[in-house]
Each structure stands twice: as structure tokens, then as C-alpha cells.
Write an enzyme that holds these catalytic residues in place. Structure first.
Site, PDB file in Angstrom:
ATOM      1  CG  ASP A 228      10.048  -9.434  13.225  1.00  0.00           C
ATOM      2  OD1 ASP A 228       9.983 -10.536  12.633  1.00  0.00           O
ATOM      3  OD2 ASP A 228      10.441  -8.406  12.661  1.00  0.00           O
TER       4      ASP A 228
HETATM    5  C1  BGC Z   1      10.823  -9.925   9.519  1.00  0.00           C
HETATM    6  C2  BGC Z   1       9.315 -10.008   9.484  1.00  0.00           C
HETATM    7  C3  BGC Z   1       8.908 -11.344   8.922  1.00  0.00           C
HETATM    8  C4  BGC Z   1       9.526 -12.453   9.770  1.00  0.00           C
HETATM    9  C5  BGC Z   1       9.190 -13.838   9.269  1.00  0.00           C
HETATM   10  C6  BGC Z   1      11.464 -11.119  10.189  1.00  0.00           C
HETATM   11  O1  BGC Z   1      12.830 -11.140   9.973  1.00  0.00           O
HETATM   12  O2  BGC Z   1      11.212  -8.729  10.160  1.00  0.00           O
HETATM   13  O3  BGC Z   1       8.777  -8.968   8.710  1.00  0.00           O
HETATM   14  O4  BGC Z   1       7.515 -11.467   8.872  1.00  0.00           O
HETATM   15  O5  BGC Z   1      10.930 -12.319   9.727  1.00  0.00           O
HETATM   16  O6  BGC Z   1       9.831 -14.098   8.086  1.00  0.00           O
END
Ligand code: BGC
Length: 845
Positions: A228
Site C-alpha cells: 500500500d
Molecule cells: C489506499 C489504497 C490505494 C492507494 C493508492 C492508499 O492510501 O489504502 O487502497 O490504492 O492509497 O491511492
């Protein structure tokens, strides 16, 4: 290394260590690095999950298809529909130049207050898993990779970047990891996203047991694991665990320098690095990146068939919770309709955070009803539900344009100009072409016109330095000082800063916003809102409007500020005065329908007051029309509750263990998530899991079971039921099969959902619905002799031997299983017994 096709093996052989390290590290926020010497391309990714947003940030960027949010898809109980939607999002990825869609989100609705419940499908791991597999097949059928996320036990937003989710292994296997197992085994997922949190003490992004033992060795996953965003915590341990890609760029823990350093210091092994390099080469191959797919200009589709699919999906996920026969609305008996509520005029089609996209369309319920329901429509707002003041947009402001300057001081040449729809400026990196993302400023101007005179508050949230002017008056100067911390800008923004001003009705004035990125970090920009200070009895006004009409539709709910990534909800109740609004409108007009427009479960103490209650969720860009389709009966409401709604928040399974303390959240309710808990404790819910009405009526006959009767069976046990539509209209029904196990060595939930089928039938039609149950539907997981957790077992005293399995695994035990065929977790239509005989059988994890 063996097992890869020629190109991958060849490239791996030719790459230098530094090039390998480049390949596993992000470049920009949505791109990976290329290795030009070997013509290895970069790859582009996009959020996910209710649209393919492209390069924009949270609700900005190129317009795109906005499908219903996860909890609406969960309510559809229809994996084929999710497969179609997956295909559509893959096409959107195609025109956005993305090789990877950062979706689906398959964490579970553990607690009603979870901020990202809207993004997740359900409380139930089997429902979630089956739907996820359908979605993944759809996306990947068009050569776009998914990343099923967030692996794992990331079921709330409280302290999400550091919290330690303490979950016993059996609960992980049977509940929280199960959707991911479906994603890998049935969906064939090419990608997984590791979560932010720790699991039993170790961060997910470096969890060898999770990413190595379970995911790859036991489940046979052969794709890539992406972190993530900003979730990596180490170099060597992450590489060793099998984290294939650090995102975003340009890498805090990966990248040539860090990886070379770790290799030299012995903290990282080149064989491990090779393994993750292969993961990356594979996804480049699978998504056609080697053939030039990915990157380039972003485009738009907006095809009529996509609109139709999204509209159908919204109705398929709409749950008719109660109905005394008043719905569908009949325009021959109604001359005037009151359309009331904070979510009537503003269509709330999605939740907040990284899932937000800029939709092609957005039709409010009020607009759709006014256009299509041929009666006199009277509207009242009812009450405000703003958590923080929303950014000013149309119709209050017009011609909002920002002129950008390189440098902090709004001087020199204008290097770019851009028009905006609302005063919500959020940028990661350069806001637009020509602007230096590390050091810039802008001056935004617009015309502001209000429709009633009086005092107003201007509200500013910033990450940087901002000055707001109305006409010649500086209303807020926040270029100097400490303004406290708020939770916008992913927790990086200031608290709300307030200035006041008097405005005349219908008199245009100039609004100027001067912003400088000086002092801001990461996600930069500002948000400017406006709020009238005058007192108005909005509920009273709505009651009057309701009393004057033949019937009322009240559209209540939340928005992307209440239900969002980054924070959990504060309360189980609907925000603002909405409960009072419902009760008073129902008293004023006995012909009232309530429509709930939320992402996760909310209190429904008022459920018996209206004549019908319909839950539409955050239904995507066609919400308004889909709602009218169902309200007027053009389409049957196809949804069934994906999650139990408790009568009281305190009845929720995780209540005593939520949100956690001392940086730890204990999953103390164990296997007893959702309906399993309500069954075990004999707690009556407000709305049970699986419940939902149709406008049609169905009879279920001849419930029967056939198939193997030995514990070592290999082919499926089959539950069958003849379903007949006994009404004069088309509709759908969902047959749910819950398995009640015999007494086993370990305690088991009374009843678990193990299979379901949605069937659509025309008037008078009959179909035989078949629900296959494989061995795992009868099995439970025993972690055996192993002690798993963050507390080491240091005692020299051996544990009591008792009657225990020594080997971890899934066990199918001899005995009589009751197979309950049901319309919901509490509405059991029939049951059949199925007896398995033979020795207890162990299935490998
Ligand atoms: C989220 C993810 C997301 C990523 C990119 C993170 O803050 O938890 O689900 O894909 O950001 O935006």
C-alpha cells in the site's frame, strides 16, 4: 531459476543488480521504473475500486466510469454482474493507459463504523470471496492486472498506518484471509496489495508467513505483491517476505541505493531479489506492457452500454428492506410528491479517499424524479449533514480558474491556467503541466453569488499558505501562524480556519484565493467552503412540504466526508437531524418512503415509521436514474443485505474490541463476525444479513441434496431447489445455503453461509437452482499444535495434550450437517440433512 518462459529468464540473466532494484521500485505516484538498456517498460497503475481514475488524485483527473461502491456490489449477490463490471473497468484502464487496477477492496465489514466499509463488499467472507473472484476474472480477461487489497486484517481506519491487528490463525484462515484465497484460487489474481497494519506484531509488507508461506506456498499465488502507498517498513525483510514492488516512487526502502546497501551488508539475498524481479517481469508480460500497452494520454469512454450496465448494477444492489405494498409508486394515485432530504438534490454516489473518481455523470434523485415521474414534485432540503464545510462549487461560484506560478510568490509569468468545478485544490506533485511540483503558487478567481442575504462563514483547510479575499476584503489570511491539525489532506491538512463576511442576495462578488505551496508537505493545496450563519428551521420547512403532498420520498444518508478512507465514522446514527426528519415527515405524511444513501450500516430505530425503506448505497454515476427505475417499478430491486444492521451499536460483534488501544486491535470476537455473532448470541438485528424483498413473489419447492456421503469426498455435494415466480412481474430471488455443522473438535459457529445463487425469473417461470458445496464448505481450520501470535510461548511447562490435532489444516468431520436453505440469515425456508461418514479428513491449508 526455472519455470519462466524464455523472455523472463533471459532478461533476468542480463539484468545488473542495480537494474533489478530499479524494477521493484516505483517511479511516480502511479508508475514504475523502466530499464531502458534492456527495453523493459514501465508500468502504470490506477485506483480502484469503483472506477479507473487515471493520474488524478481523489476525485480529480480525467472523467471516468463510476460504478457502484463495494457495499452495493456486495448487495447484488451476483458474481456474473461483477465480472461484467470488471470488464468495463478494464476497458477504462485501457483508455487511461493503466496496466493495473488497484482493486478490489476485500476487507470485511467487521464494525459498522469502519471508514472504508463502503469500499468493501460485505461482512461475510464467502460472499466477499465469490464476488471478488468474479470481478477479478472480468478485469483480467482483458489483460489488466488487479491487486486484491488490503492483505490483511485492515478492517478499520483507526491508526491504520501502525496498528497491530491481533488475530488468531483460525480466524485469519476462516474469515479475513478467505476472500483473498478466493481471489487467488478462483479469480486467479495477478496482484495483491499488502496492507498498512501489522498482523500479530509484523507489518503486512514484510510478513513472511503471510506473503510467503500462505500466499505463495500454500495458495499457489504466482503474481506480484505491491505495498500500500508508503506502507513499506524495511528493505531486506520485505524483499525476503516477497514484497515485489514498493509504491509510490521514488522509493523509501527499495531503489538501487537501499537494495545494494542491504545486499552488501548481508541484510538481503540476491535470490530473494530475483524472485520479486520475476514477479514484476511477469506482470509486465501479462498486461502487454512489453508490447507497448500502458502510459500515454488519458482518454474517455462513456459508452451508452456502460451507462446501462452501471444503472443495472445499481438496481441489482438496491435492497428493498420493508414495503407494505406502497412501492412501486403509482403515478395514477399520486398527484404531488414531496422529495425531501439532504441527499435528494446532491447525489452521493461514492465514498471518500483513494476510491474517489471524477465521474462521467452524476444525476441526483431529485433531478431524475423531476424528469421521469410525471407528478408535481415539491422539494425541501430537510437538514444539513456536512461534517466539515464542503468546498464551494456551482451554483454558488462560476468561472473558477487558477493561474499557476513557479515559485512561492504569485509573481512572474503565469506558467499554466486551469478551470475547476469547486474550490478543492489537492495536488500530489505537479498540479498541471508546466508547474514545478516542488515550489509553486496559484491565484484562483471566481464569481460568487448567494441567494439570500446575511452573515456567512468562509472555511479554509490548507496544506501550505493561503489568503482568501471577497471583493477587496481579506476574509482569511492564513499565510503565517499555526492553525492546528485537521484530518483532510490524508491527515496532513490544517484544522478549519474561519473568517466571516456579510453577503447580499443575488449580487455577484469576486472571490480570490491565493495559495503558496511553501511549508506544505506531500499532498498540497487548499479547500475553501462557505456556510450561511442565519438560522433556518429546515426540518419544519420539510414537514410543511411533506404535509402538502400526496406522498413523500425522504432521501437520507451520508457523504464522502463521513464515509471515507483515512478515518472511521464517529457515530452509528445518521448525521445531523435526519432521524428527527424521518419521524416528523412520516407523521406529517403517512405515505412516506425512506431511501438510505450510505456506505455502511447505520442506526435504523425509525424503520417502522415509513411505508417502505429502500437502501441504495453509494450506487455510482447512474444513482438517480437507477433509484427512479426501482421506485416506479420499471426494475425489480435486486439487492439483499450484505451486512447485518444491529438494533444498537453495542450489539455489534466487535463492539468490545473496537477501535483498539495501545496501538493494538484485538479481533476478540474471533470467527463470530456479522450474522454468526447475532446467531450465536440470539440477538435480533434491525435488518438481518441476506434480507431483501422483491416486487415479485417466489415459491421454493423440492429442496433436496445429493452427492457424496463420505468425509473424504472429492466431487461436490449439490443442494437443489425449484424456484417459481408466482407473481405477474419479473423479479429476482437469492437462494442462500447455510451449513450447520455437527459437534466438532473445536467450537464452530452455529451456521455459516457456504453457497448462494441469484435467479431471475419472468412471471410464472420456474427454474431449478443448484448450489454446489465442496469439501471446504464442511471444513473448519485447526492451527494444530502450533502456537501462533506475537506472544512467544516461553513456558517450560508443556501444554495439556487433551484431544487435539497436531497438524494444522482444514478438517472435515463425520456427522450430520444441516443444510439450511434460506432467504436471509434468519428466514429459513427449509433444511435438509446430509450425513458424512468415515474418518476425519485433513485438507492441506
Ligand atoms: C489506499 C489504497 C490505494 C492507494 C493508492 C492508499 O492510501 O489504502 O487502497 O490504492 O492509497 O491511492
Amino acid at each position: 531459476m526455472t519455470g519462466y518462459d524464455g523472455r523472463i529468464a533471459e532478461l533476468l540473466g542480463e539484468m545488473t543488480v542495480a537494474e533489478k532494484a530499479e524494477l521493484v521500485t516505483g517511479d511516480g505516484i502511479w508508475t514504475t521504473r523502466s530499464v531502458e538498456r534492456l527495453s523493459i517498460p514501465a508500468m502504470t497503475v490506477t485506483d480502484g475500486p469503483n472506477g479507473a481514475r487515471g493520474g488524478g488524485l481523489m476525485g480529480t483527473g480525467t472523467p471516468t466510469a463510476c460504478i457502484p461502491a463495494g457495499s452495493v456490489l456486495g448487495a447484488s449477490w451476483d458474481p456474473d454482474l461483477l465480472e461484467e463490471l470488471g470488464g468495463l473497468l478494464a476497458d477504462e484502464c485501457g483508455v487511461k493507459g493503466a496496466n493495473v487496477l488497484l482493486a478490489p477492496t476485500i476487507n470485511l465489514h467487521r464494525n459498522p463504523l469502519g471508514g472504508r466499509n463502503f469500499e468493501c463488499y460485505s461482512e461475510d467472507p464467502v460472499l466477499t470471496g465469490v464476488l471478488a473472484a468474479g470481478f477479478i476474472r472480468g478485469v483480467q480477461s482483458r489483460d489488466v492486472a488487479v491487486t486484491a487489497k488490503h492483505f490483511v486484517a485492515n478492517d478499520s481506519e483507526f491508526e491504520r498506518n501502525t496498528i497491530d491487528s491481533q488475530v488468531d490463525e483460525r480466524t485469519l484462515r476462516e474469515v479475513y484471509m478467505l476472500p483473498f484465497e478466493y481471489a487467488v484460487k478462483d479469480g486467479g489474481a495477478w496482484g495483491i496489495m499488502s496492507s498498512y497494519n501489522r498482523i500479530n506484531g509484523t507489518f503486512a509488507s514484510e510478513h513472511e508467513w503471510l506473503l510467503g508461506t500462505v500466499l505463495r506456498d500454500q495458495w499457489g499465488f504466482d503474481g506480484f505483491v505491491v505495498s500500500d502507498w508508503f506502507a513499506v517498513r524495511s528493505t531486506g525483510p520485505s524483499v525476503a517476505a516477497g514484497l515485489s514492488l514498493e509504491m509510490p516512487g521514488r522509493g523509501q526502502w527499495y531503489g538501487p541505493e537501499k537494495i545494494m546497501e542491504a545486499l552488501e551488508a548481508g541484510g538481503c539475498d540476491e535470490a530473494d531479489l530475483d524472485r520479486i524481479v520475476v514477479d514484476m517481469l511477469k506482470v509486465l508480460e501479462r498486461t502487454g506492457a512489453f508490447d507497448g500497452v500502458g502510459g500515454g494520454e488519458e482518454g474517455q469512454l462513456d459508452r451508452p452500454e456502460d451507462r446501462a450496465l452501471i444503472r443495472r448494477a445499481a438496481a441489482e444492489g438496491t435492497v428493498l428492506i420493508t414495503n407494505d405494498g406502497f412501492l412501486p409508486l403509482d403515478s395514477s394515485t399520486i398527484e404531488s410528491l414531496a422529495v425531501i432530504g439532504p441527499n435528494a438534490q446532491a447525489a452521493k454516489i461514492m465514498g471518500g479517499g483513494s476510491a474517489a473518481v471524477r465521474p462521467y455523470r452524476n444525476i441526483s434523485p431529485l433531478a431524475a424524479l423531476s424528469e421521469r415521474f410525471d407528478v408535481e414534485i415539491r422539494h425541501a432540503h430537510g437538514c444539513d449533514i456536512d461534517r466539515s464545510t464542503p468546498p464551494i462549487g456551482a451554483p454558488l461560484v462560476s468561472s473558477l480558474t487558477a493561474d499557476f506560478f513557479n515559485g512561492f510568490d504569485h509573481d512572474g509569468d503565469v506558467v499554466a491556467s486551469k478551470a475547476y468545478e469547486k474550490a478543492d485544490f489537492k495536488f500530489f506533485g505537479s498540479p498541471t503541466d508546466g508547474v514545478d511540483g516542488t515550489k509553486y503558487s496559484f491565484k484562483a478567481t471566481a464569481t460568487l453569488t448567494v441567494d439570500f442575504a446575511g452573515p456567512y462563514e468562509i472555511k479554509l483547510v490548507q496544506n501550505g499558505k493561503t489568503r482568501v479575499m471577497v471583493g477587496d476584503k481579506v476574509v482569511i489570511d492564513a499565510t503565517d501562524g499555526d492553525f492546528g491539525k485537521g484530518d483532510d489532506f490524508f491527515g496532513l491538512g490544517s484544522a478549519e480556519i474561519t473568517g466571516t463576511i456579510n453577503l447580499e442576495a443575488d449580487t455577484p462578488v469576486d472571490l480570490t484565493i491565493e495559495y503558496s505551496s511553501e511549508g506544505g508537505v506531500m499532498i498540497l493545496g487548499c479547500r475553501v467552503g462557505l456556510r450561511a450563519l442565519g438560522e433556518r428551521d429546515l426540518v419544519g420547512e420539510a414537514v410543511e412540504v411533506a404535509a402538502s403532498a400526496d406522498a413523500a420520498v425522504v432521501i437520507v444518508g451520508t457523504n464522502d466526508d463521513w464515509e471515507t478512507e483515512g478515518r472511521d465514522r464517529d457515530s452509528f446514527a445518521l448525521p445531523g437531524q435526519q432521524e428527527e426528519l424521518i419521524r416528523r415527515v412520516c407523521e406529517a405524511n403517512p405515505n412516506t418512503v425512506v431511501v438510505i444513501n450510505v456506505g455502511g450500516p447505520h442506526a435504523m430505530g425509525w424503520i417502522d415509521a415509513p411505508r417502505a425503506v429502500l437502501s441504495i448505497g453509494f450506487a455510482g454515476q447512474e444513482l438517480g436514474d437507477a433509484l427512479v427505475d426501482v421506485l416506479v417499478g420499471d426494475v425489480d430491486p435486486g439487492g439483499r443485505m450484505p451486512t447485518t444492521v444491529p438494533v444498537r451499536y453495542e450489539h455489534s460483534p466487535a463492539y468490545l474490541n473496537y477501535p483498539g488501544e495501545n496501538s493494538t486491535v484485538r479481533y476478540g470476537e474471533g470467527l463470530y463476525i456479522g450474522h454468526r455473532w447475532f446467531d450465536a448470541r440470539h440477538i435480533e438485528p434491525a435488518v438481518p444479513f441476506g434480507h431483501g424483498l422483491s416486487y415479485a413473489a417466489f415459491a421454493w419447492d423440492n429442496v433436496r441434496v445429493s452427492g457424496p456421503d463420505s468425509t473424504s469426498f472429492n466431487s461436490d455435494v449439490l443442494v437443489e431447489v425449484d424456484v417459481t415466480n408466482t407473481s405477474d412481474r419479473a423479479g429476482s430471488d437469492v437462494v442462500q445455503v447455510y451449513v450447520e455443522p455437527p459437534k466438532s473438535l473445536l467450537h464452530r459457529p452455529l451456521r455459516e453461509l457456504k453457497g448462494f445463487t441469484k435467479v431471475k425469473l419472468g412471471p410464472g417461470e420456474t427454474a431449478t437452482v443448484q448450489i454446489p458445496l465442496d469439501r471446504r464448505a464442511f471444513a473448519y481450520f485447526d492451527p494444530g499444535d502450533q502456537f501462533f501470535g506475537s506472544i512467544p510461548d516461553t513456558s517450560p511447562v508443556p501444554r495439556e495434550k487433551g484431544e487435539r490435532h497436531s497438524e494444522p489444516g482444514w478438517y472435515v468431520t463425520e456427522g450430520t450437517y444441516r443444510l439450511v436453505v434460506a432467504r436471509s440469515s434468519v428466514d429459513h425456508v427449509a433444511s435438509v440433512d446430509h450425513t458424512l461418514v468415515g474418518d476425519e479428513v485433513r485438507i492441506d491449508p
